[in-house]
Design a protein around this motif. Structure first.
Motif, mmCIF file in Angstrom:
data_model
loop_
_atom_site.group_PDB
_atom_site.id
_atom_site.type_symbol
_atom_site.label_atom_id
_atom_site.label_comp_id
_atom_site.label_asym_id
_atom_site.label_seq_id
_atom_site.Cartn_x
_atom_site.Cartn_y
_atom_site.Cartn_z
ATOM 1 N N ALA A 9 -16.862 -26.189 10.800
ATOM 2 C CA ALA A 9 -16.734 -25.317 11.966
ATOM 3 C C ALA A 9 -15.579 -25.773 12.848
ATOM 4 N N LEU A 10 -15.402 -27.087 12.984
ATOM 5 C CA LEU A 10 -14.297 -27.600 13.789
ATOM 6 C C LEU A 10 -12.955 -27.299 13.123
ATOM 7 N N VAL A 11 -12.881 -27.412 11.800
ATOM 8 C CA VAL A 11 -11.652 -27.052 11.094
ATOM 9 C C VAL A 11 -11.304 -25.588 11.380
ATOM 10 N N GLN A 12 -12.315 -24.723 11.332
ATOM 11 C CA GLN A 12 -12.086 -23.308 11.639
ATOM 12 C C GLN A 12 -11.567 -23.124 13.063
ATOM 13 N N LEU A 13 -12.198 -23.812 14.016
ATOM 14 C CA LEU A 13 -11.789 -23.699 15.413
ATOM 15 C C LEU A 13 -10.376 -24.228 15.615
ATOM 16 N N LEU A 14 -10.048 -25.353 14.995
ATOM 17 C CA LEU A 14 -8.715 -25.933 15.150
ATOM 18 C C LEU A 14 -7.627 -25.004 14.608
ATOM 19 N N ASP A 15 -7.959 -24.206 13.601
ATOM 20 C CA ASP A 15 -6.976 -23.303 13.005
ATOM 21 C C ASP A 15 -6.884 -21.971 13.755
ATOM 22 N N HIS A 16 -7.709 -21.792 14.785
ATOM 23 C CA HIS A 16 -7.698 -20.543 15.548
ATOM 24 C C HIS A 16 -6.386 -20.396 16.315
ATOM 25 N N VAL A 17 -5.770 -19.220 16.218
ATOM 26 C CA VAL A 17 -4.537 -18.928 16.949
ATOM 27 C C VAL A 17 -4.905 -18.326 18.299
ATOM 28 N N CYS A 18 -4.505 -18.991 19.361
ATOM 29 C CA CYS A 18 -4.832 -18.546 20.714
ATOM 30 C C CYS A 18 -3.924 -17.396 21.131
ATOM 31 N N ASP A 19 -4.215 -16.811 22.278
ATOM 32 C CA ASP A 19 -3.457 -15.645 22.749
ATOM 33 C C ASP A 19 -1.983 -15.962 22.982
ATOM 34 N N ASP A 20 -1.667 -17.230 23.218
ATOM 35 C CA ASP A 20 -0.261 -17.594 23.442
ATOM 36 C C ASP A 20 0.492 -17.883 22.141
ATOM 37 N N GLY A 21 -0.188 -17.682 20.998
ATOM 38 C CA GLY A 21 0.474 -17.849 19.716
ATOM 39 C C GLY A 21 0.357 -19.226 19.100
ATOM 40 N N GLU A 22 -0.211 -20.184 19.826
ATOM 41 C CA GLU A 22 -0.392 -21.538 19.294
ATOM 42 C C GLU A 22 -1.837 -21.734 18.836
ATOM 43 N N ALA B 61 -11.511 -32.240 25.165
ATOM 44 C CA ALA B 61 -10.849 -32.710 26.384
ATOM 45 C C ALA B 61 -9.346 -32.457 26.405
ATOM 46 N N ASP B 62 -8.709 -32.369 25.249
ATOM 47 C CA ASP B 62 -7.253 -32.282 25.192
ATOM 48 C C ASP B 62 -6.728 -30.845 25.210
ATOM 49 N N VAL B 63 -7.607 -29.869 25.104
ATOM 50 C CA VAL B 63 -7.198 -28.465 25.034
ATOM 51 C C VAL B 63 -7.522 -27.777 26.364
ATOM 52 N N PRO B 64 -6.575 -27.062 26.962
ATOM 53 C CA PRO B 64 -6.829 -26.377 28.251
ATOM 54 C C PRO B 64 -7.601 -25.072 28.042
ATOM 55 N N TRP B 65 -8.878 -25.184 27.754
ATOM 56 C CA TRP B 65 -9.662 -24.036 27.309
ATOM 57 C C TRP B 65 -9.645 -22.880 28.302
ATOM 58 N N ARG B 66 -9.834 -23.162 29.581
ATOM 59 C CA ARG B 66 -9.892 -22.063 30.559
ATOM 60 C C ARG B 66 -8.576 -21.289 30.622
ATOM 61 N N LYS B 67 -7.462 -21.999 30.535
ATOM 62 C CA LYS B 67 -6.166 -21.317 30.556
ATOM 63 C C LYS B 67 -5.984 -20.422 29.331
ATOM 64 N N LEU B 68 -6.745 -20.701 28.286
ATOM 65 C CA LEU B 68 -6.655 -19.915 27.054
ATOM 66 C C LEU B 68 -7.678 -18.788 27.019
ATOM 67 N N GLY B 69 -8.434 -18.638 28.102
ATOM 68 C CA GLY B 69 -9.419 -17.570 28.163
ATOM 69 C C GLY B 69 -10.777 -17.929 27.612
ATOM 70 N N PHE B 70 -11.003 -19.224 27.366
ATOM 71 C CA PHE B 70 -12.293 -19.696 26.878
ATOM 72 C C PHE B 70 -13.102 -20.269 28.039
ATOM 73 N N GLU B 71 -14.409 -20.219 27.907
ATOM 74 C CA GLU B 71 -15.278 -20.942 28.817
ATOM 75 C C GLU B 71 -15.644 -22.261 28.128
ATOM 76 N N PRO B 72 -15.299 -23.412 28.726
ATOM 77 C CA PRO B 72 -15.589 -24.682 28.067
ATOM 78 C C PRO B 72 -17.085 -24.855 27.817
ATOM 79 N N GLY B 73 -17.399 -25.553 26.750
ATOM 80 C CA GLY B 73 -18.803 -25.789 26.418
ATOM 81 C C GLY B 73 -18.924 -26.490 25.084
ATOM 82 N N PRO B 74 -20.107 -26.479 24.485
ATOM 83 C CA PRO B 74 -20.314 -27.129 23.191
ATOM 84 C C PRO B 74 -19.456 -26.501 22.100
ATOM 85 N N GLN B 75 -19.318 -27.209 21.003
ATOM 86 C CA GLN B 75 -18.457 -26.730 19.918
ATOM 87 C C GLN B 75 -18.904 -25.355 19.415
ATOM 88 N N GLY B 76 -20.191 -25.174 19.227
ATOM 89 C CA GLY B 76 -20.676 -23.895 18.714
ATOM 90 C C GLY B 76 -20.306 -22.731 19.613
#
Length: 300
Positions: free
Chosen positions: A197-210, A160-175
Motif C-alpha cells: 500500500a505504501l509503494v502504491q501511495l509513493l507512486d501517486h502523482v499529486c496535483d502538482d505533477g510530482e 513527516a517529509d511530505v507537505p500533505w495539506r499543501k497537496l490537498g490531503f488531510e494528514p492521517g494514518p497511511q490507510g
C-alpha cells in the motif's frame, strides 16, 4: 415553502442532492509490478519498510513481523519496478496481547519458533540508496533494535517529509492517505499489505505533477538540523511541547529536541530566541541519522 423544508445546501426536500463521487481502486498486488526497470533507465534503489510490533515503545517492545520491498525509482520519481519483497515473522518470546492479536491477525502459534536473519536485513538496507517508511520515527528504532546495529543509510518519512495539506490531503494514518489517493487496502496491519500500500501511495502523482516518492526523496536529500534545547529552564517545557519539541528521556542531560527542515529553519530560530531568550544548540542532521531512537545519538 418554509425554511424548515429546505436542506442546508439550498435544495428542496424531494430534490436530488448534488453528490461528488470517487471510485477507489484496490492497491496493486506484487505481481502487478515489473521486477526490473526498462533498459537504460537511471534508477535509485530504495527500500520500503514496515514493521508490526508487540507495542508502541521501541525500548520495551519488539518486532514480530518485518516486510521490505526494494523498489527502483526513476528520475521523475516514478516507481518503475519492485525488485523484491521479503517478509518474515519473529517469535517475541512472550504471549501477544489481545489488542495486538486483534490488530494484526497474528497469533502466538503463528510466531512460535520464527526468526529473521538480521545480517540479511542489514545487508539489504545497506545495498539501497535510501529507506522510506510511512512513519520512520516508529519503524527505524524498531528495525535498528531488531538487527542490533546502525546501518548508515538515509531514511525518509512519507508521513513527516511530505507537505500533505499543501497537496490537498488531510494528514492521517497511511490507510487514510491511500484512500485520498484513490485506492483502498483489501487488508491492513500485516507488514506486506502495508508495504504494498505504501509503494502504491509513493507512486501517486499529486496535483502538482510530482509523485509522493519524489517529494519524500527531495526531503531526504535536503539539509535538516536538530535543535537541542540544552539548558532551557524547566518553566518553558510547555512552550517547547506546544512547538512540537520532543523529550529525550534517559539522556545524560535534560533535553528537548526538534527535527527542523530548511524551509522552517529561520522561523524556528526566531521563535526559540524570542521565547527561550537564547539560541538553541543546532546540530546538522544528515538523513542517515534522522528518525533514530533518541538513546542512539548523543547530544552536542
Amino acid at each position: 415553502m418554509k425554511d424548515s423544508e429546505q436542506r442546508l445546501d439550498g435544495s428542496s426536500i424531494g430534490e436530488a442532492c448534488p453528490v461528488d463521487q470517487r471510485i477507489l481502486r484496490p492497491v496493486r498486488v506484487r505481481n502487478d509490478w515489473p521486477r526490473t526497470a526498462p533498459e537504460g533507465d537511471a534508477v535509485r534503489r530504495i527500500a520500503v519498510v514496515d514493521t508490526e510490533t508487540t507495542g508502541l515503545s521501541a525500548e520495551r517492545h519488539t518486532v514480530i513481523e518485518l516486510c521490505m520491498a526494494i523498489v527502483q525509482v526513476n528520475d521523475a520519481g516514478r516507481i518503475v519496478a519492485v525488485e523484491v519483497v521479503r517478509s518474515g515473522l519473529i517469535d517475541p518470546g512472550r504471549p501477544l496481547t489481545a489488542e495486538i492479536v486483534d490488530l494484526t491477525g497474528l497469533t502466538d502459534q503463528d510466531l512460535a519458533g520464527r526468526s529473521i536473519d538480521e545480517d540479511q536485513v542489514a545487508a539489504m538496507l545497506a545495498s539501497c540508496e535510501g529507506v522510506v517508511a510511512y512513519n520512520a520515527g516508529f519503524d527505524r528504532p524498531f528495525v535498528e533494535k531488531m538487527i542490533d546495529r546502525h546501518v548508515a543509510v538515509p531514511w525518509g518519512c512519507a508521513m513527516a517529509d511530505v507537505p500533505w495539506r499543501k497537496l490537498g490531503f488531510e494528514p492521517g494514518p497511511q490507510g487514510y492517505a491511500v484512500m485520498q489517493a484513490g485506492y483502498y487496502m483489501p487488508s491492513a496491519h500485516r507488514a506486506k499489505d502495508d508495504v504494498l500500500a505504501l509503494v502504491q501511495l509513493l507512486d501517486h502523482v499529486c496535483d502538482d505533477g510530482e509523485t509522493v516518492m519524489a517529494k519524500t526523496l527531495a526531503a531526504m536529500d535536503a539539509p535538516a538540523w536538530r535543535f537541542e534545547a540544552q539548558g532551557a529552564p524547566y518553566g518553558y517545557k510547555e512552550n517547547l511541547r506546544e512547538q512540537r519539541y520532543r523529550w529525550a528521556w534517559g539522556r545524560l542531560h535534560d533535553l528537548w529536541h526538534k527535527h527542523v527542515r530548511a524551509e522552517a529553519y529561520q522561523a524556528e530560530l526566531d521563535w526559540y530566541v524570542s521565547t527561550i531568550g537564547k539560541e538553541p544548540v543546532i546540530v546538522p542532521l544528515p538523513a542517515s541519522e534522522r528518525y533514530r531512537f533518541h538513546t542512539a545519538w548523543t547530544p552536542a
